[in-house]
Scaffold this motif. Sequence first.
Motif, PDB file in Angstrom:
ATOM      1  N   ALA A  15      48.579  37.232  51.361  1.00 47.42           N
ATOM      2  CA  ALA A  15      48.746  38.645  51.000  1.00 47.42           C
ATOM      3  C   ALA A  15      50.171  38.882  50.509  1.00 47.42           C
ATOM      4  O   ALA A  15      51.133  38.338  51.054  1.00 47.42           O
ATOM      5  N   ARG A  16      50.291  39.682  49.457  1.00 51.45           N
ATOM      6  CA  ARG A  16      51.590  40.038  48.878  1.00 51.45           C
ATOM      7  C   ARG A  16      51.418  41.323  48.093  1.00 51.45           C
ATOM      8  O   ARG A  16      50.298  41.732  47.791  1.00 51.45           O
ATOM      9  N   GLY A  17      52.494  41.949  47.748  1.00 44.06           N
ATOM     10  CA  GLY A  17      52.444  43.154  46.931  1.00 44.06           C
ATOM     11  C   GLY A  17      52.213  42.793  45.483  1.00 44.06           C
ATOM     12  O   GLY A  17      52.942  41.970  44.924  1.00 44.06           O
ATOM     13  N   ILE A  18      51.191  43.376  44.880  1.00 47.06           N
ATOM     14  CA  ILE A  18      50.913  43.099  43.467  1.00 47.06           C
ATOM     15  C   ILE A  18      50.736  44.413  42.709  1.00 47.06           C
ATOM     16  O   ILE A  18      50.462  45.451  43.301  1.00 47.06           O
ATOM     17  N   ARG A  19      50.890  44.303  41.401  1.00 48.60           N
ATOM     18  CA  ARG A  19      50.589  45.415  40.504  1.00 48.60           C
ATOM     19  C   ARG A  19      50.004  44.801  39.242  1.00 48.60           C
ATOM     20  O   ARG A  19      50.207  43.621  38.960  1.00 48.60           O
ATOM     21  N   GLY A  20      49.240  45.581  38.510  1.00 53.78           N
ATOM     22  CA  GLY A  20      48.642  45.071  37.288  1.00 53.78           C
ATOM     23  C   GLY A  20      47.713  46.104  36.691  1.00 53.78           C
ATOM     24  O   GLY A  20      47.839  47.298  36.962  1.00 53.78           O
ATOM     25  N   HIS A  21      46.763  45.645  35.897  1.00 48.74           N
ATOM     26  CA  HIS A  21      45.859  46.530  35.189  1.00 48.74           C
ATOM     27  C   HIS A  21      44.432  46.314  35.669  1.00 48.74           C
ATOM     28  O   HIS A  21      43.992  45.181  35.837  1.00 48.74           O
ATOM     29  N   PHE A  61      44.512  41.698  38.023  1.00 47.99           N
ATOM     30  CA  PHE A  61      44.717  42.519  39.216  1.00 47.99           C
ATOM     31  C   PHE A  61      43.501  42.537  40.139  1.00 47.99           C
ATOM     32  O   PHE A  61      43.613  42.275  41.338  1.00 47.99           O
ATOM     33  N   ALA A  62      42.327  42.844  39.610  1.00 49.48           N
ATOM     34  CA  ALA A  62      41.126  42.934  40.451  1.00 49.48           C
ATOM     35  C   ALA A  62      40.837  41.589  41.117  1.00 49.48           C
ATOM     36  O   ALA A  62      40.528  41.531  42.320  1.00 49.48           O
ATOM     37  N   GLU A  63      40.958  40.508  40.370  1.00 55.06           N
ATOM     38  CA  GLU A  63      40.710  39.167  40.901  1.00 55.06           C
ATOM     39  C   GLU A  63      41.688  38.831  42.033  1.00 55.06           C
ATOM     40  O   GLU A  63      41.290  38.335  43.095  1.00 55.06           O
ATOM     41  N   GLU A  64      42.978  39.089  41.814  1.00 56.56           N
ATOM     42  CA  GLU A  64      44.004  38.796  42.824  1.00 56.56           C
ATOM     43  C   GLU A  64      43.831  39.669  44.064  1.00 56.56           C
ATOM     44  O   GLU A  64      44.003  39.200  45.185  1.00 56.56           O
ATOM     45  N   ALA A  65      43.483  40.936  43.863  1.00 51.31           N
ATOM     46  CA  ALA A  65      43.274  41.836  45.005  1.00 51.31           C
ATOM     47  C   ALA A  65      42.113  41.337  45.866  1.00 51.31           C
ATOM     48  O   ALA A  65      42.184  41.373  47.108  1.00 51.31           O
ATOM     49  N   ASP A  81      34.894  50.323  46.596  1.00 50.80           N
ATOM     50  CA  ASP A  81      33.593  50.162  47.257  1.00 50.80           C
ATOM     51  C   ASP A  81      33.588  48.965  48.211  1.00 50.80           C
ATOM     52  O   ASP A  81      32.890  48.974  49.223  1.00 50.80           O
ATOM     53  N   GLU A  82      34.387  47.943  47.881  1.00 49.24           N
ATOM     54  CA  GLU A  82      34.469  46.756  48.733  1.00 49.24           C
ATOM     55  C   GLU A  82      35.455  46.956  49.891  1.00 49.24           C
ATOM     56  O   GLU A  82      35.659  46.041  50.685  1.00 49.24           O
ATOM     57  N   GLY A  83      36.086  48.126  49.950  1.00 48.33           N
ATOM     58  CA  GLY A  83      37.049  48.390  51.019  1.00 48.33           C
ATOM     59  C   GLY A  83      38.447  47.893  50.716  1.00 48.33           C
ATOM     60  O   GLY A  83      39.268  47.753  51.620  1.00 48.33           O
ATOM     61  N   ILE A  84      38.724  47.625  49.467  1.00 46.51           N
ATOM     62  CA  ILE A  84      40.047  47.152  49.054  1.00 46.51           C
ATOM     63  C   ILE A  84      40.843  48.361  48.574  1.00 46.51           C
ATOM     64  O   ILE A  84      40.478  49.015  47.596  1.00 46.51           O
ATOM     65  N   ALA A  85      41.909  48.660  49.274  1.00 47.68           N
ATOM     66  CA  ALA A  85      42.721  49.834  48.949  1.00 47.68           C
ATOM     67  C   ALA A  85      43.561  49.579  47.699  1.00 47.68           C
ATOM     68  O   ALA A  85      44.361  48.640  47.654  1.00 47.68           O
ATOM     69  N   VAL A  86      43.346  50.383  46.676  1.00 50.59           N
ATOM     70  CA  VAL A  86      44.123  50.327  45.443  1.00 50.59           C
ATOM     71  C   VAL A  86      44.508  51.744  45.060  1.00 50.59           C
ATOM     72  O   VAL A  86      43.874  52.710  45.486  1.00 50.59           O
ATOM     73  N   MET A  87      45.556  51.849  44.276  1.00 49.38           N
ATOM     74  CA  MET A  87      46.021  53.164  43.860  1.00 49.38           C
ATOM     75  C   MET A  87      46.579  53.071  42.445  1.00 49.38           C
ATOM     76  O   MET A  87      47.384  52.174  42.158  1.00 49.38           O
ATOM     77  N   THR A 134      40.400  48.269  35.056  1.00 50.61           N
ATOM     78  CA  THR A 134      39.628  49.324  34.408  1.00 50.61           C
ATOM     79  C   THR A 134      39.156  50.307  35.477  1.00 50.61           C
ATOM     80  O   THR A 134      39.147  49.974  36.677  1.00 50.61           O
ATOM     81  N   PRO A 135      38.749  51.506  35.086  1.00 49.82           N
ATOM     82  CA  PRO A 135      38.206  52.445  36.082  1.00 49.82           C
ATOM     83  C   PRO A 135      37.019  51.852  36.845  1.00 49.82           C
ATOM     84  O   PRO A 135      36.877  52.063  38.044  1.00 49.82           O
ATOM     85  N   GLN A 136      36.183  51.081  36.161  1.00 50.53           N
ATOM     86  CA  GLN A 136      35.033  50.443  36.815  1.00 50.53           C
ATOM     87  C   GLN A 136      35.508  49.416  37.848  1.00 50.53           C
ATOM     88  O   GLN A 136      34.997  49.366  38.969  1.00 50.53           O
ATOM     89  N   GLN A 137      36.492  48.574  37.495  1.00 47.46           N
ATOM     90  CA  GLN A 137      37.025  47.592  38.437  1.00 47.46           C
ATOM     91  C   GLN A 137      37.646  48.290  39.646  1.00 47.46           C
ATOM     92  O   GLN A 137      37.464  47.846  40.784  1.00 47.46           O
ATOM     93  N   THR A 138      38.352  49.375  39.406  1.00 49.83           N
ATOM     94  CA  THR A 138      38.982  50.120  40.494  1.00 49.83           C
ATOM     95  C   THR A 138      37.933  50.658  41.452  1.00 49.83           C
ATOM     96  O   THR A 138      38.074  50.543  42.673  1.00 49.83           O
ATOM     97  N   GLU A 139      36.867  51.221  40.913  1.00 50.84           N
ATOM     98  CA  GLU A 139      35.790  51.759  41.755  1.00 50.84           C
ATOM     99  C   GLU A 139      35.120  50.646  42.559  1.00 50.84           C
ATOM    100  O   GLU A 139      34.820  50.821  43.742  1.00 50.84           O
ATOM    101  N   GLU A 140      34.905  49.497  41.935  1.00 51.76           N
ATOM    102  CA  GLU A 140      34.296  48.365  42.642  1.00 51.76           C
ATOM    103  C   GLU A 140      35.190  47.886  43.784  1.00 51.76           C
ATOM    104  O   GLU A 140      34.708  47.570  44.874  1.00 51.76           O
ATOM    105  N   LEU A 141      36.495  47.813  43.538  1.00 53.57           N
ATOM    106  CA  LEU A 141      37.432  47.408  44.592  1.00 53.57           C
ATOM    107  C   LEU A 141      37.385  48.386  45.760  1.00 53.57           C
ATOM    108  O   LEU A 141      37.335  47.979  46.926  1.00 53.57           O
TER     109      LEU A 141
END
Length: 168
Positions: A132-138, A118-122, A149-155, A140-147
């Motif tokens: 760009a496409r709609g994705i979902r996956g797994h 997920f983080a790699e594809e995002a 911080d880079e301005g990549i919207a994840v939820m 970690t909390p650290q990966q989510t925070e890094e995304l």
Amino acid sequence: MKVLNLQCQHGHGFEGWFSSEDDFQHQLSTGFLACPMCGDAQVAKLPSAPRLNLGASQPGHESRAHAPDSPGVAAGPTGQCAVPADNAASLVPQAVQAAWLHVVRRVMASTEDVGQRFAEEARKMHYGECEARGIRGHATPQQTEELLDEGIAVMPLPVPDGFKDTLQ
């Protein structure tokens, strides 16, 4: 066939179909029975009245639950969940659960599961390395925070176990 109204300890209500009371008790005692929303195995049977089918309703007498002006959750013309803002606070738990399941179904149907990538594809999509496409996956909390911080919207989206596999 016995149709039972069930509820987990977290208040999620759902229906279970069993061949007999013994079948229900067996599934409950072996841990095979679990809440489809959260996976909780502590399930209780709710009191319910038997349904008596005494014939068709008379013409012109629609049930209140199906009347167009009844409160609750309805799908809008584009399929989104339409809940008026002034009505949202008064929704009953079943309506909230139904709305949540509607959203989860739409997300599952309109996104690609990329799993642990997920983080790699995002990042690839964000930086224009792939379409760009709609994705979902797994992630970690650290990966989510890094995304983020880079301005990549994840939820985060907790998905009930019943939606992760194909039902037979």
